[in-house]
Design a protein around this motif. Structure first.
Motif, PDB file in Angstrom:
ATOM      1  N   ARG A 678      27.169  15.241  23.538  1.00 55.44           N
ATOM      2  CA  ARG A 678      28.367  15.933  24.036  1.00 55.44           C
ATOM      3  C   ARG A 678      29.403  14.941  24.566  1.00 55.44           C
ATOM      4  O   ARG A 678      30.601  15.204  24.496  1.00 55.44           O
ATOM      5  CB  ARG A 678      27.989  16.910  25.154  1.00 55.44           C
ATOM      6  CG  ARG A 678      27.248  18.142  24.679  1.00 55.44           C
ATOM      7  CD  ARG A 678      26.692  18.921  25.861  1.00 55.44           C
ATOM      8  NE  ARG A 678      25.931  20.072  25.450  1.00 55.44           N
ATOM      9  CZ  ARG A 678      26.368  21.323  25.536  1.00 55.44           C
ATOM     10  NH1 ARG A 678      27.568  21.582  25.979  1.00 55.44           N
ATOM     11  NH2 ARG A 678      25.592  22.320  25.141  1.00 55.44           N
ATOM     12  N   SER A 679      28.935  13.843  25.130  1.00 54.12           N
ATOM     13  CA  SER A 679      29.879  12.859  25.671  1.00 54.12           C
ATOM     14  C   SER A 679      30.449  11.944  24.591  1.00 54.12           C
ATOM     15  O   SER A 679      31.276  11.079  24.905  1.00 54.12           O
ATOM     16  CB  SER A 679      29.194  12.008  26.741  1.00 54.12           C
ATOM     17  OG  SER A 679      28.086  11.306  26.188  1.00 54.12           O
ATOM     18  N   GLY A 680      30.003  12.095  23.315  1.00 59.89           N
ATOM     19  CA  GLY A 680      30.542  11.307  22.208  1.00 59.89           C
ATOM     20  C   GLY A 680      29.803  10.028  21.924  1.00 59.89           C
ATOM     21  O   GLY A 680      30.190   9.275  21.028  1.00 59.89           O
ATOM     22  N   ASN A 681      28.724   9.773  22.610  1.00 62.43           N
ATOM     23  CA  ASN A 681      27.934   8.566  22.392  1.00 62.43           C
ATOM     24  C   ASN A 681      26.862   8.906  21.353  1.00 62.43           C
ATOM     25  O   ASN A 681      25.690   9.072  21.656  1.00 62.43           O
ATOM     26  CB  ASN A 681      27.309   8.105  23.708  1.00 62.43           C
ATOM     27  CG  ASN A 681      26.735   6.698  23.624  1.00 62.43           C
ATOM     28  OD1 ASN A 681      26.600   6.130  22.516  1.00 62.43           O
ATOM     29  ND2 ASN A 681      26.380   6.142  24.776  1.00 62.43           N
ATOM     30  N   TYR A 682      27.287   8.986  20.062  1.00 61.29           N
ATOM     31  CA  TYR A 682      26.385   9.447  19.006  1.00 61.29           C
ATOM     32  C   TYR A 682      25.281   8.445  18.713  1.00 61.29           C
ATOM     33  O   TYR A 682      24.161   8.841  18.364  1.00 61.29           O
ATOM     34  CB  TYR A 682      27.189   9.735  17.737  1.00 61.29           C
ATOM     35  CG  TYR A 682      28.195  10.855  17.924  1.00 61.29           C
ATOM     36  CD1 TYR A 682      27.777  12.170  18.061  1.00 61.29           C
ATOM     37  CD2 TYR A 682      29.561  10.574  17.970  1.00 61.29           C
ATOM     38  CE1 TYR A 682      28.694  13.188  18.246  1.00 61.29           C
ATOM     39  CE2 TYR A 682      30.488  11.583  18.149  1.00 61.29           C
ATOM     40  CZ  TYR A 682      30.047  12.888  18.294  1.00 61.29           C
ATOM     41  OH  TYR A 682      30.955  13.896  18.485  1.00 61.29           O
ATOM     42  N   GLN A 683      25.575   7.172  18.825  1.00 61.71           N
ATOM     43  CA  GLN A 683      24.560   6.179  18.542  1.00 61.71           C
ATOM     44  C   GLN A 683      23.405   6.276  19.531  1.00 61.71           C
ATOM     45  O   GLN A 683      22.233   6.268  19.155  1.00 61.71           O
ATOM     46  CB  GLN A 683      25.185   4.772  18.597  1.00 61.71           C
ATOM     47  CG  GLN A 683      24.251   3.667  18.180  1.00 61.71           C
ATOM     48  CD  GLN A 683      23.785   3.793  16.721  1.00 61.71           C
ATOM     49  OE1 GLN A 683      24.577   4.196  15.841  1.00 61.71           O
ATOM     50  NE2 GLN A 683      22.532   3.484  16.442  1.00 61.71           N
ATOM     51  N   LYS A 684      23.747   6.419  20.827  1.00 64.72           N
ATOM     52  CA  LYS A 684      22.713   6.579  21.855  1.00 64.72           C
ATOM     53  C   LYS A 684      21.963   7.891  21.679  1.00 64.72           C
ATOM     54  O   LYS A 684      20.732   7.956  21.861  1.00 64.72           O
ATOM     55  CB  LYS A 684      23.370   6.528  23.240  1.00 64.72           C
ATOM     56  CG  LYS A 684      22.378   6.475  24.392  1.00 64.72           C
ATOM     57  CD  LYS A 684      21.619   5.165  24.414  1.00 64.72           C
ATOM     58  CE  LYS A 684      20.716   5.080  25.619  1.00 64.72           C
ATOM     59  NZ  LYS A 684      19.909   3.847  25.655  1.00 64.72           N
ATOM     60  N   ALA A 685      22.701   8.935  21.278  1.00 63.75           N
ATOM     61  CA  ALA A 685      22.060  10.226  21.040  1.00 63.75           C
ATOM     62  C   ALA A 685      21.073  10.123  19.886  1.00 63.75           C
ATOM     63  O   ALA A 685      19.960  10.669  19.938  1.00 63.75           O
ATOM     64  CB  ALA A 685      23.113  11.293  20.742  1.00 63.75           C
ATOM     65  N   LEU A 686      21.468   9.396  18.780  1.00 63.59           N
ATOM     66  CA  LEU A 686      20.581   9.248  17.635  1.00 63.59           C
ATOM     67  C   LEU A 686      19.313   8.489  18.028  1.00 63.59           C
ATOM     68  O   LEU A 686      18.208   8.895  17.636  1.00 63.59           O
ATOM     69  CB  LEU A 686      21.316   8.508  16.508  1.00 63.59           C
ATOM     70  CG  LEU A 686      20.524   8.270  15.224  1.00 63.59           C
ATOM     71  CD1 LEU A 686      20.126   9.603  14.591  1.00 63.59           C
ATOM     72  CD2 LEU A 686      21.329   7.426  14.242  1.00 63.59           C
ATOM     73  N   GLU A 687      19.450   7.437  18.816  1.00 64.41           N
ATOM     74  CA  GLU A 687      18.276   6.687  19.243  1.00 64.41           C
ATOM     75  C   GLU A 687      17.355   7.555  20.109  1.00 64.41           C
ATOM     76  O   GLU A 687      16.131   7.483  20.002  1.00 64.41           O
ATOM     77  CB  GLU A 687      18.719   5.456  20.031  1.00 64.41           C
ATOM     78  CG  GLU A 687      19.459   4.414  19.171  1.00 64.41           C
ATOM     79  CD  GLU A 687      19.969   3.260  19.996  1.00 64.41           C
ATOM     80  OE1 GLU A 687      19.726   3.293  21.246  1.00 64.41           O
ATOM     81  OE2 GLU A 687      20.589   2.340  19.437  1.00 64.41           O
ATOM     82  N   THR A 688      17.950   8.390  20.934  1.00 65.12           N
ATOM     83  CA  THR A 688      17.138   9.261  21.794  1.00 65.12           C
ATOM     84  C   THR A 688      16.395  10.289  20.960  1.00 65.12           C
ATOM     85  O   THR A 688      15.194  10.551  21.183  1.00 65.12           O
ATOM     86  CB  THR A 688      18.033   9.954  22.828  1.00 65.12           C
ATOM     87  OG1 THR A 688      18.777   8.975  23.556  1.00 65.12           O
ATOM     88  CG2 THR A 688      17.204  10.771  23.810  1.00 65.12           C
ATOM     89  N   TYR A 689      17.080  10.874  19.960  1.00 66.29           N
ATOM     90  CA  TYR A 689      16.406  11.860  19.105  1.00 66.29           C
ATOM     91  C   TYR A 689      15.268  11.210  18.303  1.00 66.29           C
ATOM     92  O   TYR A 689      14.213  11.825  18.102  1.00 66.29           O
ATOM     93  CB  TYR A 689      17.412  12.509  18.157  1.00 66.29           C
ATOM     94  CG  TYR A 689      18.236  13.617  18.820  1.00 66.29           C
ATOM     95  CD1 TYR A 689      17.594  14.699  19.419  1.00 66.29           C
ATOM     96  CD2 TYR A 689      19.634  13.573  18.802  1.00 66.29           C
ATOM     97  CE1 TYR A 689      18.341  15.708  19.998  1.00 66.29           C
ATOM     98  CE2 TYR A 689      20.380  14.575  19.383  1.00 66.29           C
ATOM     99  CZ  TYR A 689      19.723  15.642  19.995  1.00 66.29           C
ATOM    100  OH  TYR A 689      20.464  16.645  20.590  1.00 66.29           O
TER     101      TYR A 689
END
Length: 836
Positions: A678-689
């Motif tokens: 949601r905050s736009g940090n897609y790279q960090k989101a992808l690593e978390t997923y």
């Protein structure tokens, strides 16, 4: 005879009495020859005729006068004829006679109350009342010096009395003001005497009273410097006798200021100025010296003072302090000797047997009934209670020190007490021995010790059984707790602690109506029993009688003003009564008592959230998280609040905290990844997923977000994640079909069993209902591969939990605790100062 008027001939019998007749003029008697001749003869010495014949106007009486009857004294007729008008020389004139035209008065000259100036018809006023009241007495002049001095002295005495009365009423400031004003008036009085030349007649007693009262009021108002200066003025004045005793009060002030060397110096100076005839005063001063030495840690010097007192005039407080000193230096043998001296100190009170009335003497019964609860008997009871308290405290203190084990030390103390005047304290010491076992976590020995009282007298048996019931209740052995509660009630039905323990055992069996009856009976026996009132409120709460429960806790709050438990229960009851504003008010009072309690702060946040006040709710949830950052409900609310307010970056830290608390719960990690997305940090989101997928490979939500993110970012891994997603969804469908078929088979089996006989049908129905309840319960519990998640605060009954984790919803137990106050040196020694 022409001037003679008889009574029968006159209308007014008493007319003419006020007229003055010259015949009765006594001024010319010296020149009257006939009168002088009569005086020189026996005629003048004859008895008066008025003693035998009163002068009235009664007719027909023979009157010894010069009118018509000759004198019986044989005087010559020439003498009688020569001075006819002179009645005094011829006897008393007849009543009613008129001589020379004037009526004769009643007496020789004139009657009392009559005036020669009054005329006939005047008002009869013998007392002179017509003249009006007497003039007022002339008042003393207040301008004289003596009168001014007396008035000033009276004012000074009145001010001293007002100051003392104000101090008795607790108004210390008014008392000080009156004392200062008395000082000013007294100085004015001294100046007045000096101006009038009476300086030698100064009232020293009045000056002493003024200064002493002023110093006392300064000390009462904690103005120690002023008090010491005033005392110094009195002590230095050689004209005041016995002023040296006031050095005791000066020493007391230095003691309060913790200036112990100066206090000892003044105590000793006062001791030197007091003669041996004042033995009691000297003993008290020496006792104060010993107390000061204890505060200074000089136990040997304190022992010297206390030993002298115990040899001269033993008392309970000194004996107790002596035991403390021996305990401080670790002298076992002297501790034993001091304890033996303590229990032998005479109390100087009468035996209780004298208050037992005889059955045959009515008069004696009335006298005993009158003195049974008078001030003297109350003082005797207080003195005895104080002595028992000191003995019990001393025994508990020295028991572990005088022998190898504390049990042996208690046994020695019990033997000594049994041979003294405090025989009844032996059983209490045994109970304290059991309590000491409890403190050492030796429950078996405690139980064994208490069981020895089962065959003792009723009071001790009830106390021991009450403690045993309490112990078994804590161990959750409710049957044994119930048994000993019954035993305690049998020994003493009016023991409120036994009734409370009995009610608790019934409470845990969910027989709330019966538990309420026991709590009510305990309150009837002891209206101040707070445990019974608290448990009764909980019982009414369980029964759904919220108004009655609220009434109980409001009464309890009036007794225990700062009890956090009571305030929590009141807030909870108002919440259950759908009055959130009152609930918030009570919780606000509660956080003034326990400002760092995270549960209370979280509850306030929940109530404000339900009222729609998000900002206040956020404030209290934030405070709760600060004091206890492991509450999942608080963490979840704060994370959701930041997401709603579009601050997803701040929400990440809370969900990461939740992940640490529940690492096997996938939803917190998904929330962290969602916040990054949601905050736009897609790279960090992808690593978390991806990290979540490695830990939970069958999680559908994680795979869906991975497919979406890889597609948006144009990554090659999208096909792999899409294939895995299809496999997981297919496996999920198969699993759901199996569960559905299992349920349908169970339902068909239930219908077939329902076609049996009515009796078996009823049994089958019960079994089915039970099976459904178990099934529902199993569904409510997490699966073997799912972590346990605590139900939310809304799904469970709200109960206050203190910081140690002990729930307050549990009924209070009432153990019989006797004399557990560990009041040793500092607590007891402060009261030993000599009153001023």
């Amino acid at each position: 005879m022409e001037h003679l008027h008889l009574a029968a001939e006159e209308d007014d019998l008493y007319s003419g009495y006020n007229d003055y007749n010259p015949t009765f003029d006594s001024e010319e008697l010296d020149n009257d020859a006939g009168f002088q001749q009569a005086v020189r003869t026996s005629h003048g010495r004859r008895p008066p005729m008025t003693a035998k014949f009163p002068g009235t106007a009664i007719g027909g009486r023979a009157l010894g006068t010069s009118f018509g009857v000759e004198s019986s004294f044989g005087c010559e007729s020439r003498l009688l004829k020569s001075r006819m008008p002179m009645a005094s020389s011829m006897g008393r004139p007849m009543t009613g006679a008129v001589q020379d035209g004037a009526a004769r008065p009643m007496t020789a000259v004139r009657a009392a109350g009559y005036s020669s100036a009054m005329t006939r018809g005047s008002t009869f006023d013998p007392l002179g009342q017509s003249k009006g009241p007497a003039p007022p007495l002339e008042g003393k002049s207040e301008d004289t010096p003596d009168e001014k001095v007396k008035i000033l002295e009276k004012k000074v005495n009145d001010l001293i009395e007002e100051s003392c009365l104000a101090h008795g009423l607790g108004d210390l400031q008014l008392s000080l003001d009156r004392a200062k004003e008395a000082g000013r008036k007294e100085r004015a009085l001294v100046r007045q005497r000096e101006q009038s030349g009476n300086a030698d007649h100064i009232n020293l007693d009045l000056t002493y009273s003024v200064l002493f009262n002023l110093a006392t009021q300064y000390a009462n108002n904690d103005m120690y410097a002023e008090a010491l200066n005033t005392y110094q003025v009195i002590v230095k004045n050689k004209m005041f006798s016995n002023a040296g005793r006031l050095k005791v009060n000066m020493a007391n002030i230095h003691f309060k200021q913790k200036n112990y060397p100066k206090a000892i110096k003044l105590y000793r100076m006062a001791l030197d100025q007091i003669s041996n005839s004042h033995k009691e005063m000297r003993i008290k001063i020496m006792q104060n010296i010993g107390v000061v030495f204890i505060r200074m840690g000089q136990y040997s010097d304190a022992i010297t003072s206390f030993e002298h007192i115990m040899s001269e005039c033993p008392n309970i407080k000194t004996g107790f302090n002596l035991i403390l000193c021996y305990y401080a230096i670790g002298d076992r043998e002297r501790m034993k000797k001091a304890f033996q001296k303590l229990i032998c100190v005479p109390l100087g009170i009468d035996e209780e047997d004298k208050y037992i009335p005889p059955n045959d003497d009515t008069h004696a019964n009335l006298v005993i009934e009158a003195i049974k609860n008078d001030k003297l008997h109350q003082m005797e009871r207080e003195r005895k209670a104080l002595a028992e308290k000191f003995i019990m405290t001393s025994a508990k203190l020295i028991a572990p020190a005088i022998e190898v084990t504390f049990a042996a030390g208690f046994d020695w103390c019990v033997d000594m007490v049994k041979s003294s005047q405090y025989v009844e304290l032996a059983n209490d010491l045994e109970i304290n021995k059991a309590i000491t076992y409890l403190r050492q976590r030796d429950f078996n020995q405690a139980v064994e010790t208490l069981k020895t009282f089962e065959k003792k007298d009723s009071r001790v048996k009830s106390a021991a059984a009450t403690n045993l019931s309490f112990l078994y209740f804590l161990e959750k052995d409710y049957d044994q707790a119930d048994r000993y509660a019954d035993l305690a009630m049998t020994a003493d039905r009016y023991n409120p602690a036994a009734l409370i323990n009995k009610g608790n055992t019934v409470f845990v069996k969910k027989d709330y109506e019966k538990a309420a009856e026991f709590y009510k009976e305990a309150l009837r026996n002891d209206s101040s029993c707070t445990e019974a009132l608290y448990n009764l409120g909980l019982t009414y709460k369980r029964l759904g009688r919220l108004e009655e429960s609220l009434d109980c806790f409001l009464k309890l709050h009036a007794i225990l003003r700062n009890s956090a438990q009571v305030m929590w229960q009141l807030a909870n009851l108002f919440e259950m009564l759908e009055d959130p504003h009152q609930a918030i008010e009570w919780l606000m009072q509660l956080i003034t008592v326990t400002p760092t309690d995270p549960q209370v702060l979280a509850k306030l946040g929940e109530l404000y959230d339900s009222e729609g006040d998000k900002s206040q709710a956020f404030q209290y949830y934030q405070e709760s998280f600060r004091y206890f950052p492991s509450n999942i409900d608080v963490i979840e609310w704060l994370g959701a609040y930041y997401i709603d307010t579009q601050f997803c970056e701040k929400a990440i830290q809370y969900f990461e905290r939740a992940t640490l608390i529940q690492p096997t719960q996938v939803k917190w990690q998904l929330m962290v990844a969602s916040c990054y997305r949601r905050s736009g940090n897609y790279q960090k989101a992808l690593e978390t997923y991806k990290d979540i997928h490695r830990k939970f490979p069958e999680n559908v939500e994680c795979l869906r977000f991975l497919v979406r993110l890889c597609t948006d970012m144009g990554m090659k891994e999208v096909q792999d994640y899409a294939t895995k997603l299809k496999k997981v969804e297919k496996m999920k469908e198969i699993r759901e079909q199996r569960v559905k078929s299992a349920r349908e088979g169970s339902a068909r089996g239930t219908r077939r069993e329902g076609s049996a006989s009515s009796d078996s049908g009823h049994s089958s129905h019960g079994t089915s209902a039970k099976g459904e309840r178990l099934s529902a319960k199993m569904r409510a519990l997490p699966g073997s591969n799912e972590p346990y998640e605590a139900s939310s605060q809304r799904d469970i009954d709200a109960s206050y939990v203190d910081p140690l984790g002990a729930p307050m919803e549990r009924p209070k137990t009432a153990a019989k605790k006797r004399n557990e106050e560990d009041e040793f040196a500092d607590e007891e020694l402060g009261d030993d100062l000599l009153p001023e």
